[in-house]
Design a protein around this motif. Structure first.
Motif: not given
Length: 324
Positions: A135-136, A156-162, A187-197
């Motif tokens: 997603t964006v 950069i990107a945000a990784m899902n919470t899991t 590069k992972i610099t952030n977190e993508c919270p739920l509902p990110c799977a």
């Protein structure tokens, strides 16, 4: 007189008949005795029963004969016999167990290689491909949950919470591929919270545009971990508020994901607890301002000395993990 002679002749004839009958009876008796003498006795007539018993006794030692057990035909032949079949599968079951032990050795040997990687890597592991969606989001200045601060590089990107796994994914370089063949390294610099799977990556607009137009919004992807060839050297930063009595320590710019951060204390190396905002905490101040040891997911250790407790100051170390 004539009648007297006739009666005498009849008496002689009867005696002859009696003698002949007696002789006949004697001969018959003799023949019977001879027949009885030549006939097998009762114990020999019972011979088939002992013969059967002998056959049974031959089958009894058969399971104990070790020569036939190793034969390949033995188990299959024995399996046709119910009594032998019971013993035979037991023997054949023992054989697979013995053969399973050597096969278990290679199986346990392959995790040995993985021990230096997968056990330290957590969820995101080297040489693995993950499926998910991209997603964006508008990344702004590039700051995020990993607390790296503003960034000039917006790939950069945000990784899902899991898969973010309490900031274990922070600083990881990930190669993202789209179905159309386009790819981008982020590069992972952030977190993508739920509902990110699980498996989902939220890419900056700049990174997403490398795959498809931003207006697409959501696409299927695969992604895998990279050991970056563009990383410089690692830096250390103490968190605002850090002192000799409490400190938070962060590593920045590591080529490979960081598995552990330890500080040297009077009692030896002490592993610090990682927070979801990507700092390692020493609540009682032990080790703050001393030597720091970093370990990546491949098990490589780097020891850094001379990093003073200077809150919110990025201090270079001049060291970097090896590329894999």
């Amino acid at each position: 007189m004539q009648e007297t002679r006739r009666a005498a002749r009849q008496r002689r004839r009867r005696r002859g008949l009696m003698v002949g009958s007696a002789a006949g009876l004697a001969v018959t008796g003799l023949l019977v005795c001879l027949v009885i003498t030549m006939q097998p006795d009762g114990s020999r007539n019972a011979g088939p029963a002992p013969a059967t018993a002998v056959a049974d006794s031959q089958e009894t030692p058969a399971p104990t004969s070790p020569e036939k057990k190793p034969a390949t035909a033995s188990p299959s032949a024995a399996s046709a016999t119910p009594s032998a079949g019971t013993a035979s599968p037991t023997a054949s079951a023992t054989t697979p167990k013995a053969s399973a032990t050597p096969s278990a050795v290679p199986t346990s040997a392959s995790p040995r290689t993985a021990t230096a990687t997968s056990s330290l890597a957590g969820r995101i592991r080297p040489k693995s491909t993950y499926q998910g969606v991209a997603t964006v989001y508008q990344a702004g200045v590039g700051d995020g949950a990993c607390s790296y601060g503003p960034s000039d590089d917006m790939m950069i990107a945000a990784m899902n919470t899991t898969d973010y796994e309490t900031s274990a994914a922070c600083g990881a370089y990930v190669l993202v591929r789209a179905a159309n063949g386009a790819s981008v390294t982020v590069k992972i610099t952030n977190e993508c919270p739920l509902p990110c799977a699980p498996g989902q990556l939220d890419l900056s607009e700049q990174a997403f545009a490398k795959l498809v137009p931003v207006s697409t919004g959501r696409i299927a992807i695969t992604w895998s971990l990279l050991s970056s060839d563009t990383a410089g050297t690692i830096s250390i930063r103490y968190k605002i508020g850090s002192s000799a009595y409490w400190c938070g320590i962060q590593a920045i710019g590591h080529r490979n994901p960081l598995a552990r951060l330890e500080v040297r204390t009077s009692g030896g190396w002490r592993q610090l607890t990682r927070t979801d905002y990507n700092y390692f905490l020493s609540p009682d101040g032990s080790g703050c301002g001393g030597a720091i040891r970093l370990t990546d997911i491949y098990g490589e250790r780097l020891t850094v000395n001379g990093i003073a407790v200077r809150p919110d100051v990025v201090q270079p170390t001049g060291v970097q993990f090896a590329r894999h």
